[in-house]
Design a protein around this motif. Structure first.
Motif, short mmCIF file in Angstrom:
data_model
loop_
_atom_site.label_atom_id
_atom_site.label_comp_id
_atom_site.label_asym_id
_atom_site.label_seq_id
_atom_site.Cartn_x
_atom_site.Cartn_y
_atom_site.Cartn_z
N ASP A 47 0.76 -1.20 0.10
CA ASP A 47 -0.02 0.03 0.07
C ASP A 47 0.87 1.38 -0.02
O ASP A 47 0.44 2.34 -0.48
CB ASP A 47 -1.04 0.13 1.19
N HIS A 48 2.01 1.09 0.79
CA HIS A 48 3.01 2.20 0.53
C HIS A 48 3.48 2.52 -0.65
O HIS A 48 3.64 3.81 -1.13
CB HIS A 48 4.01 2.37 1.72
N LEU A 49 3.96 1.59 -1.41
CA LEU A 49 4.47 1.72 -2.48
C LEU A 49 3.34 2.33 -3.71
O LEU A 49 3.66 3.09 -4.23
CB LEU A 49 4.89 0.32 -3.17
N ALA A 50 2.29 1.72 -3.57
CA ALA A 50 1.12 2.23 -4.36
C ALA A 50 0.84 3.54 -4.22
O ALA A 50 0.40 4.47 -4.94
CB ALA A 50 -0.18 1.57 -4.11
N ALA A 51 0.91 3.99 -2.91
CA ALA A 51 0.75 5.52 -2.57
C ALA A 51 1.58 6.31 -3.31
O ALA A 51 1.48 7.45 -4.00
CB ALA A 51 0.70 5.83 -0.92
N VAL A 52 2.87 6.04 -3.23
CA VAL A 52 3.94 6.81 -3.86
C VAL A 52 3.79 6.66 -5.38
O VAL A 52 3.86 7.65 -5.99
CB VAL A 52 5.51 6.09 -3.56
N THR A 53 3.60 5.52 -5.96
CA THR A 53 3.25 5.39 -7.58
C THR A 53 2.11 6.36 -7.92
O THR A 53 2.22 6.99 -8.98
CB THR A 53 2.92 3.94 -7.80
N ASN A 54 1.04 6.43 -7.30
CA ASN A 54 -0.11 7.00 -7.48
C ASN A 54 -0.02 8.50 -7.45
O ASN A 54 -0.76 9.44 -8.08
CB ASN A 54 -1.43 6.33 -6.85
N PHE A 55 0.24 8.77 -6.27
CA PHE A 55 0.27 10.18 -5.69
C PHE A 55 1.54 11.00 -5.76
O PHE A 55 1.69 12.26 -5.67
CB PHE A 55 0.01 10.18 -4.43
N VAL A 56 2.61 10.37 -6.54
CA VAL A 56 4.02 11.15 -6.63
C VAL A 56 4.53 10.78 -7.98
O VAL A 56 4.67 11.82 -9.01
CB VAL A 56 5.17 10.67 -5.58
N ILE A 57 4.94 9.56 -8.26
CA ILE A 57 5.51 9.18 -9.66
C ILE A 57 4.36 9.48 -10.80
O ILE A 57 4.80 10.32 -11.97
CB ILE A 57 5.87 7.87 -9.92
N THR A 58 3.24 9.15 -10.77
CA THR A 58 2.38 9.08 -12.07
C THR A 58 1.90 10.65 -12.22
O THR A 58 2.09 11.19 -13.30
CB THR A 58 1.05 8.47 -11.66
N PRO A 59 1.80 11.50 -11.16
CA PRO A 59 1.55 12.97 -11.51
C PRO A 59 2.77 13.74 -12.09
O PRO A 59 2.56 14.31 -13.09
CB PRO A 59 1.11 13.47 -10.10
N MET A 60 3.90 13.18 -11.54
CA MET A 60 5.15 13.99 -11.95
C MET A 60 5.50 13.45 -13.56
O MET A 60 5.68 14.24 -14.20
CB MET A 60 6.22 13.50 -11.24
N SER A 61 4.99 12.14 -13.85
CA SER A 61 5.25 11.60 -15.19
C SER A 61 4.07 12.46 -16.09
O SER A 61 4.43 12.72 -17.32
CB SER A 61 4.93 10.18 -15.20
N MET A 62 2.87 12.43 -15.85
CA MET A 62 1.82 13.01 -16.54
C MET A 62 1.86 14.50 -16.87
O MET A 62 1.37 14.86 -18.18
CB MET A 62 0.42 12.56 -15.97
N LEU A 63 2.32 14.96 -15.73
CA LEU A 63 2.65 16.51 -15.75
C LEU A 63 3.87 17.13 -16.30
O LEU A 63 4.21 18.09 -16.03
CB LEU A 63 2.05 17.18 -14.56
N SER A 64 4.77 16.23 -17.12
CA SER A 64 6.00 16.51 -17.38
C SER A 64 6.33 17.25 -18.93
O SER A 64 7.30 17.24 -19.31
CB SER A 64 6.96 15.28 -17.25
N GLY A 65 5.08 17.49 -19.40
CA GLY A 65 5.14 17.84 -20.57
C GLY A 65 5.24 16.79 -21.75
O GLY A 65 5.50 17.10 -23.19
N THR A 66 5.08 15.49 -21.43
CA THR A 66 4.98 14.45 -22.34
C THR A 66 3.99 14.90 -23.51
O THR A 66 4.14 14.49 -24.98
CB THR A 66 4.64 13.07 -21.83
N PHE A 67 2.71 15.33 -23.31
CA PHE A 67 1.51 15.51 -24.32
C PHE A 67 1.40 17.01 -24.69
O PHE A 67 0.74 17.26 -25.23
CB PHE A 67 0.50 14.91 -23.60
N TYR A 68 2.27 17.87 -24.11
CA TYR A 68 2.21 19.28 -24.41
C TYR A 68 3.47 19.97 -24.18
O TYR A 68 4.37 19.43 -23.63
CB TYR A 68 0.91 19.98 -23.29
N VAL A 69 3.56 21.01 -24.71
CA VAL A 69 4.53 22.06 -24.30
C VAL A 69 4.21 22.99 -23.36
O VAL A 69 3.04 23.41 -23.30
CB VAL A 69 5.19 22.84 -25.69
N ILE A 70 5.27 23.25 -22.28
CA ILE A 70 4.88 24.07 -21.16
C ILE A 70 4.51 25.47 -21.39
O ILE A 70 3.90 26.37 -20.76
CB ILE A 70 6.05 24.06 -20.20
#
Length: 294
Positions: free
Chosen positions: A201-224
């Motif tokens: 559960d701790h690993l899932a929390a870091v994945t869902n609330f830290v890693i995934t937002p950082m990845s999705m909001l990193s400019g992969t699909f848009y220019v900042i």
């Protein structure tokens, strides 16, 4: 080596050899005079074989997921000949998806090893072998980076055949550097997460609330540059933004890190420094036994 006579109570006094203890560490105190290459390689191969044994789940499935992202976002946002940074949207988003797939899988691999050992009661297999903390860290990170590279190669190969995607390489050094630095960065974060976590559960929390937002909001699909100034500032604090944009620069020759190639170089140096600092911190945590020897 010293010869000493040890008298026995009921008979003749034999002469036995007793090895002098000078130069030997105290019992239980590890002593490493050089790199344990065999131990490092053995642990690295153990981690590689662990994920390769289920390669359908660890390599091919992430590649399919990344291709689904490409298909969905191309259909949703790439219609009407839309261009970003002077190239078709599909060609713009493809390099970022490769980098995102690499870093996500690097984190997934590195974050499981120590945590799995703690939960299964096999953590002793990581702590007892005669390898130093630096070798342990190098093996865990090395295996995670290997998985990231394999996923990246599979996705790249598929995108070469994808209609409407141009994967021409313009700056090979940027692809190699940002790909490696991004994979190492998320591997280090994964090792730290694996040390801190006590259950999945701790690993899932870091994945869902830290890693995934950082990845999705990193400019992969848009220019900042399309964002408001405040959100642009937030994006520039996100290290994954530099991984994605720098990796994309290797294919397109353009990046939203800055208007000049020097800005990309500064981003590359910054990632290298960040990884070095994180590696030292995690090494010190491993030496202290934090969350591992309790």
């Amino acid at each position: 080596m010293a010869d000493q006579s040890l008298p026995l109570t009921g008979g003749e006094t034999p002469t036995v050899n007793i090895r002098a203890t000078g130069g030997f560490p105290n019992p239980g105190e590890p002593l490493f005079r050089s790199i344990n290459r065999l131990g490092l390689w053995t642990l690295y191969m153990k981690e590689v074989r662990r994920f390769f044994k289920v390669q359908t789940q660890t390599i091919w499935a992430p590649a399919v997921t990344t291709l689904l992202y490409l298909m969905i976002f191309t259909l949703a946002l790439g219609r009407g000949g839309r261009e970003v940074l002077g190239v078709p949207f599909a060609s713009f988003v493809a390099p970022g998806l490769i980098a995102m797939g690499m870093i996500n899988n690097a984190f997934a691999n590195a974050s499981f090893g120590l945590l799995g050992g703690k939960i299964q009661g096999t953590i002793i297999d990581y702590l007892m072998p005669p390898i130093s903390e630096g070798e342990l860290l190098a093996a865990l990170v090395g295996a995670a980076v290997t998985r990231a590279i394999l996923v990246g190669l599979v996705v790249y190969g598929a995108m070469l055949l994808w209609p409407g995607v141009n994967m021409e390489i313009r700056h090979p050094w940027a692809i190699v550097w940002f790909g490696l630095m991004g994979s190492i960065l998320l591997s280090l974060i994964g090792v730290a997460t694996s040390m801190w976590s006590e259950k999945f559960d701790h690993l899932a929390a870091v994945t869902n609330f830290v890693i995934t937002p950082m990845s999705m909001l990193s400019g992969t699909f848009y220019v900042i540059s399309n964002l408001a100034p405040a959100f642009q500032a937030v994006s520039r604090v996100n290290p994954i933004f530099y991984v994605i944009s720098g990796f994309r620069f290797g294919f397109l020759g353009q990046s939203d890190i800055g208007d000049t190639n020097l800005a990309v170089l500064h981003g590359a140096i910054g990632l290298g420094v960040l990884n070095a600092v994180l590696a030292v911190i995690i090494y010190l945590l491993l030496r202290s036994g934090w969350k591992l020897k309790n």
